[in-house]
Design a protein around this motif. Sequence first.
Motif, mmCIF file in Angstrom:
data_model
loop_
_atom_site.group_PDB
_atom_site.id
_atom_site.type_symbol
_atom_site.label_atom_id
_atom_site.label_comp_id
_atom_site.label_asym_id
_atom_site.label_seq_id
_atom_site.Cartn_x
_atom_site.Cartn_y
_atom_site.Cartn_z
ATOM 1 N N GLN A 57 4.439 10.414 11.728
ATOM 2 C CA GLN A 57 5.834 10.457 11.056
ATOM 3 C C GLN A 57 6.711 9.888 11.941
ATOM 4 O O GLN A 57 6.671 9.806 13.248
ATOM 5 N N THR A 58 7.791 9.238 11.283
ATOM 6 C CA THR A 58 8.961 8.666 12.137
ATOM 7 C C THR A 58 10.295 9.338 12.208
ATOM 8 O O THR A 58 10.306 10.562 11.548
ATOM 9 N N LYS A 59 11.364 8.658 12.325
ATOM 10 C CA LYS A 59 12.653 9.468 12.443
ATOM 11 C C LYS A 59 12.920 9.903 10.896
ATOM 12 O O LYS A 59 13.498 10.857 10.493
ATOM 13 N N THR A 60 12.373 8.973 10.123
ATOM 14 C CA THR A 60 12.627 9.086 8.580
ATOM 15 C C THR A 60 11.483 9.319 7.927
ATOM 16 O O THR A 60 10.497 8.622 7.967
ATOM 17 N N PRO A 61 11.014 10.652 7.367
ATOM 18 C CA PRO A 61 9.883 11.049 6.807
ATOM 19 C C PRO A 61 9.489 10.234 5.632
ATOM 20 O O PRO A 61 10.384 9.581 4.945
ATOM 21 N N VAL A 62 8.279 9.751 5.634
ATOM 22 C CA VAL A 62 7.598 8.908 4.600
ATOM 23 C C VAL A 62 6.352 9.681 3.932
ATOM 24 O O VAL A 62 5.703 10.037 4.593
ATOM 25 N N TYR A 63 6.526 9.759 2.631
ATOM 26 C CA TYR A 63 5.388 10.339 1.745
ATOM 27 C C TYR A 63 4.966 9.465 0.703
ATOM 28 O O TYR A 63 4.415 10.140 -0.250
ATOM 29 N N PHE A 64 4.428 8.457 1.121
ATOM 30 C CA PHE A 64 3.699 7.561 0.173
ATOM 31 C C PHE A 64 2.219 7.801 -0.163
ATOM 32 O O PHE A 64 1.960 7.851 -1.267
ATOM 33 N N VAL A 65 1.655 8.338 1.102
ATOM 34 C CA VAL A 65 0.274 8.681 1.117
ATOM 35 C C VAL A 65 0.287 10.288 1.092
ATOM 36 O O VAL A 65 0.775 10.687 1.947
ATOM 37 N N ASP A 66 -0.631 10.581 0.213
ATOM 38 C CA ASP A 66 -1.093 12.323 0.140
ATOM 39 C C ASP A 66 -2.303 12.363 0.976
ATOM 40 O O ASP A 66 -3.315 11.734 0.835
ATOM 41 N N GLU A 67 -2.410 13.590 1.685
ATOM 42 C CA GLU A 67 -3.559 14.099 2.390
ATOM 43 C C GLU A 67 -4.787 14.146 1.308
ATOM 44 O O GLU A 67 -5.811 14.149 1.721
ATOM 45 N N LYS A 68 -4.419 14.786 0.183
ATOM 46 C CA LYS A 68 -5.405 14.843 -0.798
ATOM 47 C C LYS A 68 -6.014 13.680 -1.381
ATOM 48 O O LYS A 68 -7.281 13.641 -1.321
ATOM 49 N N ASP A 69 -5.351 12.539 -1.304
ATOM 50 C CA ASP A 69 -6.021 11.251 -1.564
ATOM 51 C C ASP A 69 -6.872 10.800 -0.497
ATOM 52 O O ASP A 69 -8.090 10.128 -0.786
ATOM 53 N N ILE A 103 6.334 -0.367 -5.451
ATOM 54 C CA ILE A 103 7.144 1.250 -5.658
ATOM 55 C C ILE A 103 6.038 2.344 -5.963
ATOM 56 O O ILE A 103 5.116 2.154 -6.743
ATOM 57 N N SER A 104 6.358 3.311 -5.353
ATOM 58 C CA SER A 104 5.556 4.577 -5.507
ATOM 59 C C SER A 104 5.697 5.250 -6.557
ATOM 60 O O SER A 104 7.110 5.777 -6.738
ATOM 61 N N ARG A 105 5.142 6.061 -7.325
ATOM 62 C CA ARG A 105 5.379 6.899 -8.549
ATOM 63 C C ARG A 105 5.913 8.299 -7.931
ATOM 64 O O ARG A 105 6.411 8.975 -8.391
ATOM 65 N N ASN A 106 4.916 8.798 -6.903
ATOM 66 C CA ASN A 106 5.341 10.009 -6.319
ATOM 67 C C ASN A 106 6.249 10.080 -5.376
ATOM 68 O O ASN A 106 6.764 11.272 -5.185
ATOM 69 N N PHE A 107 6.888 9.045 -4.667
ATOM 70 C CA PHE A 107 7.829 9.101 -3.845
ATOM 71 C C PHE A 107 8.876 7.734 -3.730
ATOM 72 O O PHE A 107 8.458 6.813 -3.854
ATOM 73 N N SER A 108 9.926 8.096 -3.462
ATOM 74 C CA SER A 108 11.023 6.974 -3.758
ATOM 75 C C SER A 108 11.961 7.425 -2.124
ATOM 76 O O SER A 108 12.406 8.018 -1.892
ATOM 77 N N TYR A 109 11.889 5.909 -1.477
ATOM 78 C CA TYR A 109 12.509 5.886 -0.269
ATOM 79 C C TYR A 109 13.806 5.400 -0.384
ATOM 80 O O TYR A 109 14.144 4.502 -1.093
ATOM 81 N N PRO A 110 14.953 6.085 0.321
ATOM 82 C CA PRO A 110 16.247 5.592 0.036
ATOM 83 C C PRO A 110 16.510 4.275 1.113
ATOM 84 O O PRO A 110 16.236 4.471 2.299
ATOM 85 N N CYS A 111 16.682 3.250 0.426
ATOM 86 C CA CYS A 111 17.072 1.899 1.335
ATOM 87 C C CYS A 111 17.893 1.231 0.464
ATOM 88 O O CYS A 111 18.313 1.162 -0.719
ATOM 89 N N MET A 112 18.246 0.026 1.209
ATOM 90 C CA MET A 112 19.461 -1.019 0.794
ATOM 91 C C MET A 112 18.669 -1.981 -0.434
ATOM 92 O O MET A 112 17.443 -2.057 -0.429
ATOM 93 N N LEU A 113 19.292 -1.946 -1.487
ATOM 94 C CA LEU A 113 18.945 -2.721 -2.856
ATOM 95 C C LEU A 113 19.090 -4.340 -2.487
ATOM 96 O O LEU A 113 20.529 -4.535 -2.408
ATOM 97 N N VAL A 114 18.124 -5.163 -2.618
ATOM 98 C CA VAL A 114 18.533 -6.634 -2.796
ATOM 99 C C VAL A 114 17.920 -7.176 -3.807
ATOM 100 O O VAL A 114 16.890 -6.850 -4.357
ATOM 101 N N MET A 115 18.815 -8.046 -4.344
ATOM 102 C CA MET A 115 18.597 -8.742 -5.605
ATOM 103 C C MET A 115 18.780 -10.141 -5.308
ATOM 104 O O MET A 115 19.480 -10.803 -4.668
ATOM 105 N N GLY A 116 17.940 -11.017 -6.322
ATOM 106 C CA GLY A 116 17.945 -12.375 -6.307
ATOM 107 C C GLY A 116 16.630 -13.042 -5.981
ATOM 108 O O GLY A 116 15.634 -12.148 -5.636
ATOM 109 N N ASP A 117 16.536 -14.416 -5.850
ATOM 110 C CA ASP A 117 15.262 -15.343 -5.702
ATOM 111 C C ASP A 117 15.360 -15.324 -4.134
ATOM 112 O O ASP A 117 15.778 -16.327 -3.658
#
Length: 301
Positions: free
Chosen positions: A10-22, A98-112
């Motif tokens: 884990q880092t300063k901001t926790p991330v939960y994309f991967v589950d131990e069960k998987d 994008i993960s179905r189980n977890f959404s990480y709060p970050c900046m949204l960027v749009m465009g090509d």
Amino acid sequence: MENVSINMNQTKTPVYFVDEKDIKDLVKQFNPTKKIGDVKIPELEKKINEIPFVDSANVYMNLNGNLNVDIKQRIPIFRLNKNGKDFYVDEKGVEFPISRNFSYPCMLVMGDVDASEYQELGQLVEKIDKDDFSKKYFIGIKKEKNNYNLLTSDGNYKVEIGDLENIDFKVKGFKTFVEKYLVYQNPNKYKKISVKYNNQIVTTLNPYFKENDSILRNAPKIEIKPEVESHKPEEKKSETKPEPKKEIKKAEPKKSKAKKETSKPKKIEKKSEPKKTSQKKKETSFKSSSEKKKKAKVVVE
């Protein structure tokens, strides 16, 4: 399996994309006999690294006979909406879904956005997150053609920054504009505030803001003034250019004449000197001969 230890770094901001069960389910797939010694460690490690949310994985057996799985998950820098698809981009510029189980709060960027710009764009997002002022105002980034725009939470305007160079200088320019001017104005007054030009800020008024009606009517009169002033320095430059050329042309023939005039008397003096000396020699020789004759006559008498 009791002898399996899964460690999520884990880092300063926790991330939960991967589950131990998987991960435990994968271990079972590569250990059909349910014996720790029969686990195919290289194949298991390769399979875990193929998970798009995993940055790196290390599978090993310790001295106690326990199977350890160390996993480092990817940390999104921004979320990109490109061609109708959403995905994350990490600090290395790697895309992952994008993960179905977890959404990480970050900046949204749009465009090509091109993939070659991911790292520079990530640096911009990091600077915004570290600065309290920028984090308060900027909530998104949008690329339109070749220009980047910062979307703000204040009003309906956008901040045009152009390319991704000199970001610190551009953000400081916008900050100065906000603190010294925009604070006393209605934020809905503007449609766009551009800081992409050097040492200047260009604003575009919102045509749907009622208080701008009188300003927009008089706008053409204001735009004519800088165009007239811009022609003046060009005329001065054109007048000053031919002056040094004329002076150089006049100076050249004067020098050549002076050389010719000085050279003539030198030649005359050299030629005249031998002529005078020859005449003197003739005169002296003539006199000496006459004197000898006179003396000779006197002696005879």
